[in-house]
Motif scaffolding. Sequence first.
Motif, short mmCIF file in Angstrom:
data_model
loop_
_atom_site.label_atom_id
_atom_site.label_comp_id
_atom_site.label_asym_id
_atom_site.label_seq_id
_atom_site.Cartn_x
_atom_site.Cartn_y
_atom_site.Cartn_z
N LYS A 1 0.83 -1.20 0.00
CA LYS A 1 0.00 0.00 0.00
C LYS A 1 0.87 1.26 0.00
O LYS A 1 0.61 2.21 -0.75
CB LYS A 1 -0.92 -0.01 1.22
CG LYS A 1 -1.86 1.16 1.31
CD LYS A 1 -2.76 1.04 2.54
CE LYS A 1 -3.63 2.27 2.69
NZ LYS A 1 -4.42 2.22 3.93
N ASN A 2 1.92 1.27 0.83
CA ASN A 2 2.83 2.42 0.88
C ASN A 2 3.50 2.65 -0.48
O ASN A 2 3.61 3.78 -0.94
CB ASN A 2 3.89 2.23 1.96
CG ASN A 2 3.36 2.43 3.36
OD1 ASN A 2 2.23 2.88 3.55
ND2 ASN A 2 4.16 2.09 4.35
N ALA A 3 3.95 1.56 -1.10
CA ALA A 3 4.62 1.69 -2.40
C ALA A 3 3.67 2.28 -3.44
O ALA A 3 4.04 3.20 -4.18
CB ALA A 3 5.12 0.32 -2.87
N ALA A 4 2.44 1.80 -3.47
CA ALA A 4 1.46 2.31 -4.44
C ALA A 4 1.16 3.78 -4.19
O ALA A 4 1.03 4.56 -5.14
CB ALA A 4 0.19 1.47 -4.37
N CYS B 1 5.43 0.55 -8.12
CA CYS B 1 4.76 -0.74 -8.26
C CYS B 1 4.51 -1.30 -6.87
O CYS B 1 5.41 -1.26 -6.01
CB CYS B 1 5.63 -1.69 -9.07
SG CYS B 1 5.01 -3.38 -9.11
N CYS B 2 3.33 -1.81 -6.64
CA CYS B 2 3.00 -2.28 -5.29
C CYS B 2 3.85 -3.49 -4.86
O CYS B 2 3.98 -3.75 -3.68
CB CYS B 2 1.51 -2.60 -5.18
SG CYS B 2 0.98 -3.99 -6.18
N MET C 1 12.11 4.16 -0.55
CA MET C 1 10.79 4.80 -0.48
C MET C 1 10.71 5.76 0.69
O MET C 1 10.10 6.83 0.59
CB MET C 1 9.69 3.74 -0.38
CG MET C 1 9.48 2.97 -1.66
SD MET C 1 8.03 1.89 -1.67
CE MET C 1 8.26 0.90 -0.22
N ARG C 2 11.34 5.41 1.81
CA ARG C 2 11.35 6.33 2.96
C ARG C 2 12.12 7.61 2.61
O ARG C 2 11.69 8.71 2.96
CB ARG C 2 11.97 5.64 4.18
CG ARG C 2 11.92 6.47 5.45
CD ARG C 2 12.33 5.63 6.63
NE ARG C 2 12.49 6.41 7.82
CZ ARG C 2 11.54 6.67 8.72
NH1 ARG C 2 10.33 6.18 8.54
NH2 ARG C 2 11.78 7.37 9.80
N MET D 1 0.17 13.97 4.80
CA MET D 1 0.56 14.74 3.62
C MET D 1 -0.53 14.73 2.55
O MET D 1 -0.44 15.47 1.58
CB MET D 1 1.87 14.18 3.02
CG MET D 1 3.10 14.45 3.85
SD MET D 1 4.58 13.58 3.27
CE MET D 1 4.72 14.15 1.59
N GLY D 2 -1.53 13.89 2.73
CA GLY D 2 -2.61 13.82 1.74
C GLY D 2 -2.26 12.98 0.52
O GLY D 2 -2.85 13.16 -0.54
N LEU D 3 -1.32 12.06 0.68
CA LEU D 3 -0.96 11.17 -0.44
C LEU D 3 -1.83 9.93 -0.44
O LEU D 3 -2.20 9.41 0.54
CB LEU D 3 0.52 10.74 -0.36
CG LEU D 3 1.53 11.85 -0.57
CD1 LEU D 3 2.93 11.30 -0.38
CD2 LEU D 3 1.42 12.44 -1.96
#
Length: 122
Positions: A59-62, A67-68, A81-82, A120-122
Amino acid sequence: MSVAMSASMSVQPMLQQPIPQRIGEVGGHREWSTGLFGCFSDCSSCIMTMLCLPGMECKNAARLGECCLLPHCCAGSNIAMRARLRTLGGIRGSILQDICAFCLCYSCTVCQMSREMDNMGL
């Protein structure tokens, strides 16, 4: 002939100054909105992370536009990603701090990233 020659000679455009590509401070301008161990400030993400860590990673990756399956196909992608999330949010930190956070408590770090994206609203 002089008319043709003067017509072919034109004023060359001035070189423009390069546009700065940096969008913020290198070191960031703010801290994380919640602490690493602030998991209980958002119980739903905490529970999802504890019950299904791979699902939260996907979910975080998407949410970051990747790519998830990235966290499960590429070693070290959660650290990348962090770092991307810190850059997008202008959050202070370093890659070394990101690595240390994952070593200290992997699940808490994944959960913190989810909370930050929520804020952040992402």
